[in-house]
Design a protein around this motif. Structure first.
Motif, PDB file in Angstrom:
ATOM      1  N   ILE A   1      59.794  13.609  32.377  1.00  0.00           N
ATOM      2  CA  ILE A   1      59.686  13.788  33.822  1.00  0.00           C
ATOM      3  C   ILE A   1      60.619  12.778  34.471  1.00  0.00           C
ATOM      4  O   ILE A   1      60.491  11.575  34.241  1.00  0.00           O
ATOM      5  CB  ILE A   1      58.246  13.549  34.324  1.00  0.00           C
ATOM      6  CG1 ILE A   1      57.260  14.456  33.597  1.00  0.00           C
ATOM      7  CG2 ILE A   1      58.157  13.758  35.831  1.00  0.00           C
ATOM      8  CD1 ILE A   1      55.799  14.110  33.877  1.00  0.00           C
ATOM      9  N   SER A   2      61.556  13.265  35.276  1.00  0.00           N
ATOM     10  CA  SER A   2      62.454  12.368  35.999  1.00  0.00           C
ATOM     11  C   SER A   2      61.736  11.892  37.257  1.00  0.00           C
ATOM     12  O   SER A   2      61.481  12.677  38.172  1.00  0.00           O
ATOM     13  CB  SER A   2      63.762  13.085  36.372  1.00  0.00           C
ATOM     14  OG  SER A   2      64.478  13.448  35.207  1.00  0.00           O
ATOM     15  N   SER A   3      61.398  10.620  37.273  1.00  0.00           N
ATOM     16  CA  SER A   3      60.629  10.074  38.393  1.00  0.00           C
ATOM     17  C   SER A   3      60.896   8.584  38.551  1.00  0.00           C
ATOM     18  O   SER A   3      60.961   7.854  37.560  1.00  0.00           O
ATOM     19  CB  SER A   3      59.132  10.301  38.170  1.00  0.00           C
ATOM     20  OG  SER A   3      58.366   9.626  39.152  1.00  0.00           O
TER      21      SER A   3
ATOM     22  N   ILE B   1      52.564  14.817  40.215  1.00  0.00           N
ATOM     23  CA  ILE B   1      52.152  15.196  38.867  1.00  0.00           C
ATOM     24  C   ILE B   1      51.103  14.213  38.351  1.00  0.00           C
ATOM     25  O   ILE B   1      51.277  12.995  38.441  1.00  0.00           O
ATOM     26  CB  ILE B   1      53.364  15.203  37.910  1.00  0.00           C
ATOM     27  CG1 ILE B   1      54.443  16.164  38.441  1.00  0.00           C
ATOM     28  CG2 ILE B   1      52.936  15.600  36.498  1.00  0.00           C
ATOM     29  CD1 ILE B   1      55.770  16.072  37.695  1.00  0.00           C
TER      30      ILE B   1
ATOM     31  N   ASP C   1      66.404  13.665  43.208  1.00  0.00           N
ATOM     32  CA  ASP C   1      65.091  14.305  43.160  1.00  0.00           C
ATOM     33  C   ASP C   1      64.026  13.397  42.551  1.00  0.00           C
ATOM     34  O   ASP C   1      62.837  13.530  42.861  1.00  0.00           O
ATOM     35  CB  ASP C   1      65.170  15.608  42.361  1.00  0.00           C
ATOM     36  CG  ASP C   1      65.912  16.715  43.123  1.00  0.00           C
ATOM     37  OD1 ASP C   1      66.093  16.568  44.347  1.00  0.00           O
ATOM     38  OD2 ASP C   1      66.312  17.699  42.476  1.00  0.00           O
ATOM     39  N   SER C   2      64.443  12.469  41.692  1.00  0.00           N
ATOM     40  CA  SER C   2      63.475  11.574  41.058  1.00  0.00           C
ATOM     41  C   SER C   2      62.758  10.692  42.089  1.00  0.00           C
ATOM     42  O   SER C   2      61.648  10.215  41.832  1.00  0.00           O
ATOM     43  CB  SER C   2      64.164  10.691  40.018  1.00  0.00           C
ATOM     44  OG  SER C   2      65.169   9.884  40.611  1.00  0.00           O
TER      45      SER C   2
ATOM     46  N   THR D   1      59.628  12.599  43.188  1.00  0.00           N
ATOM     47  CA  THR D   1      58.687  12.990  42.137  1.00  0.00           C
ATOM     48  C   THR D   1      57.777  11.804  41.845  1.00  0.00           C
ATOM     49  O   THR D   1      58.242  10.742  41.426  1.00  0.00           O
ATOM     50  CB  THR D   1      59.429  13.408  40.855  1.00  0.00           C
ATOM     51  OG1 THR D   1      60.284  14.510  41.156  1.00  0.00           O
ATOM     52  CG2 THR D   1      58.439  13.823  39.775  1.00  0.00           C
TER      53      THR D   1
ATOM     54  N   LYS E   1      50.406  19.082  40.309  1.00  0.00           N
ATOM     55  CA  LYS E   1      50.591  19.676  38.994  1.00  0.00           C
ATOM     56  C   LYS E   1      49.887  18.809  37.966  1.00  0.00           C
ATOM     57  O   LYS E   1      50.105  17.589  37.908  1.00  0.00           O
ATOM     58  CB  LYS E   1      52.072  19.789  38.643  1.00  0.00           C
ATOM     59  CG  LYS E   1      52.324  20.354  37.245  1.00  0.00           C
ATOM     60  CD  LYS E   1      53.803  20.387  36.899  1.00  0.00           C
ATOM     61  CE  LYS E   1      54.020  20.909  35.478  1.00  0.00           C
ATOM     62  NZ  LYS E   1      55.466  20.922  35.111  1.00  0.00           N
TER      63      LYS E   1
ATOM     64  N   VAL F   1      54.438  10.379  39.828  1.00  0.00           N
ATOM     65  CA  VAL F   1      53.607  10.607  38.654  1.00  0.00           C
ATOM     66  C   VAL F   1      52.439   9.625  38.661  1.00  0.00           C
ATOM     67  O   VAL F   1      52.633   8.418  38.841  1.00  0.00           O
ATOM     68  CB  VAL F   1      54.412  10.439  37.352  1.00  0.00           C
ATOM     69  CG1 VAL F   1      53.523  10.713  36.136  1.00  0.00           C
ATOM     70  CG2 VAL F   1      55.627  11.365  37.347  1.00  0.00           C
TER      71      VAL F   1
ATOM     72  N   LYS G   1      60.532  19.654  48.316  1.00  0.00           N
ATOM     73  CA  LYS G   1      61.185  18.862  47.269  1.00  0.00           C
ATOM     74  C   LYS G   1      60.216  17.874  46.607  1.00  0.00           C
ATOM     75  O   LYS G   1      60.501  17.344  45.525  1.00  0.00           O
ATOM     76  CB  LYS G   1      62.365  18.088  47.851  1.00  0.00           C
ATOM     77  CG  LYS G   1      63.559  18.948  48.246  1.00  0.00           C
ATOM     78  CD  LYS G   1      64.356  19.350  47.014  1.00  0.00           C
ATOM     79  CE  LYS G   1      65.656  20.043  47.398  1.00  0.00           C
ATOM     80  NZ  LYS G   1      66.444  20.392  46.183  1.00  0.00           N
ATOM     81  N   ILE G   2      59.100  17.626  47.254  1.00  0.00           N
ATOM     82  CA  ILE G   2      58.160  16.637  46.736  1.00  0.00           C
ATOM     83  C   ILE G   2      57.362  17.223  45.579  1.00  0.00           C
ATOM     84  O   ILE G   2      56.838  18.330  45.653  1.00  0.00           O
ATOM     85  CB  ILE G   2      57.205  16.152  47.847  1.00  0.00           C
ATOM     86  CG1 ILE G   2      57.983  15.310  48.859  1.00  0.00           C
ATOM     87  CG2 ILE G   2      56.047  15.348  47.263  1.00  0.00           C
ATOM     88  CD1 ILE G   2      57.158  14.793  49.993  1.00  0.00           C
ATOM     89  N   LYS G   3      57.263  16.443  44.503  1.00  0.00           N
ATOM     90  CA  LYS G   3      56.450  16.823  43.347  1.00  0.00           C
ATOM     91  C   LYS G   3      55.417  15.724  43.078  1.00  0.00           C
ATOM     92  O   LYS G   3      55.760  14.543  43.067  1.00  0.00           O
ATOM     93  CB  LYS G   3      57.326  17.017  42.102  1.00  0.00           C
ATOM     94  CG  LYS G   3      58.324  18.167  42.206  1.00  0.00           C
ATOM     95  CD  LYS G   3      59.156  18.259  40.931  1.00  0.00           C
ATOM     96  CE  LYS G   3      60.186  19.384  41.039  1.00  0.00           C
ATOM     97  NZ  LYS G   3      61.044  19.460  39.819  1.00  0.00           N
TER      98      LYS G   3
END
Length: 389
Positions: free
Chosen positions: A246-248, A193, A151-152, A155, A223, A157, A189-191
């Protein structure tokens, strides 16, 4: 005998200075030498677009030789190593140049504020090459996600919520869903931030416009973590002051700038972030023949805050320096730097923007997007007008 003017840097400030000085003087009066490490001028106000694949490198660069044409400006492609004020000499990697008048317009570099791991494990967005690296990295994350399902990798940032950070976030908000579809990655699934240490995004903008921008970006999945500094970055992990992480695999830092080291190392007076202090005529303090302009300098506006590092301010600094070099040569009164602020526009992605046009007029949505185009190309239009003169 012609005076020799050496201009270091062909960003907005340096390029406009060279073109304006060319217009004001004759070849018998002055020899103009423009130094830049690349053979192209970068449209840095648009770097957020190639960073997500919305534009190509050719769309945000302009050949310096094509701009200069047959004008009496000599272009030297080289890297500045040091400046010797006493000898009035600039050392380059492959050459040395003497000068009668010097203009330092070398831009800035990223400020990391001493945050552990930030420099080592984050991307920055200050050049076309950096924009290309961001785009390639994002595509690699999406391509490889279906192999390890980390998932990272999905994500993303962005640190910093000023102009650059918000414009990049807006582009990512629009382009990531399209890239997800292209690489067969689940969109949900995409974040995305945006982390900002200050209590609000887009400092300097009207609060009403900031609220509109935030709402627009949140509606597209962004976010915001506001009022929360980043305190450490490790491979795959961003640490916040709250203790949260934050796991990214993607940290893009847009949170601040500082002066190019050569300015302080050459003995010019600087403020704590290494940007040169200048007088009201844009001359380096205690220097009569050196101008420091653009992101390389520190100038306070009437409200007591530093002028922001924008193309609008930089082009006016370039004009002012050219006028004052000419005035110095002619022994006439110099002109104080008093910029005309034409408003500001921040892109929020492919179809939206916010803008303030003077004190009373505000714009949002499609109207501002059209204004944004005009605003960003105003600086090229200025260069174009100088080319014709």
């Amino acid at each position: 005998m012609a005076k020799k003017v050496v201009i270091l840097g062909a960003g907005y400030a340096g390029l406009v200075c060279a073109l304006e000085l060319n217009k004001l003087t004759t070849a018998q009066e002055v020899e103009i030498i423009l130094v830049n490490k690349h053979d192209y001028h970068q449209l840095v106000t648009q770097l957020h677009e190639p960073a997500v694949g919305a534009k190509e490198q050719k769309d945000v660069t302009v050949s310096i030789n094509s701009i200069l044409g047959a004008k009496k400006i000599k272009f030297v492609q080289d890297v500045v190593v040091s400046i010797d004020k006493a000898a009035q000499e600039v050392t380059l990697e492959h050459n040395k140049l003497s000068y009668d008048y010097l203009v330092v317009a070398l831009g800035s570099e990223t400020e990391y504020f001493g945050i552990p791991g930030l420099k080592e494990y984050s991307f920055t967005l200050k050049s076309v090459n950096q924009a290309n690296r961001i785009r390639e990295h994002i595509e690699d994350c999406l391509k490889s996600y279906n192999q390890d399902k980390k998932d990272s990798k999905l994500t993303f940032v962005v640190g910093g919520a000023g102009f650059t950070g918000i414009e990049l976030v807006g582009e990512l908000a629009d382009m990531l869903p399209k890239l997800a579809a292209q690489y067969n990655v689940p969109k949900d699934k995409i974040k995305l931030i945006n982390v900002e240490a200050a209590p609000m995004i887009l400092p300097g903008f009207d609060e009403e416009l900031v609220a509109i921008a935030k709402k627009s970006l949140e509606a597209r999945g962004v976010k915001f973590i506001i009022g929360t500094p980043v305190v450490q970055v490790e491979p795959g992990v961003v640490h916040l002051k709250t203790g949260d992480t934050i796991s990214s695999d993607t940290m893009i830092w847009t949170g601040g700038v500082r002066g190019i080291p050569v300015v302080a190392e050459s003995g010019f007076q600087t403020e704590p972030r290494g940007r040169a202090k200048v007088d009201e005529y844009m001359r380096a303090l205690d220097e009569k023949n050196v101008w420091i302009i653009g992101d390389s300098c520190f100038v306070l506006a009437p409200n007591g805050r530093p002028y922001p590092p924008t193309a609008q301010i930089s082009t006016q600094m370039g004009e002012n320096a050219a006028v004052n070099i000419y005035s110095s040569m002619k022994h006439i009164k110099l002109e104080k730097f008093n910029p005309v602020l034409l408003g500001a526009v921040a892109s929020l992605g492919r179809k939206e923007a916010i803008g303030s046009l003077g004190k009373k007029m505000k714009a949002t949505g499609w109207l501002a997007y059209r204004v944004k185009d005009a605003s960003k190309y105003r600086y090229l239009a200025k260069i174009g007008a100088l080319l014709k003169s």
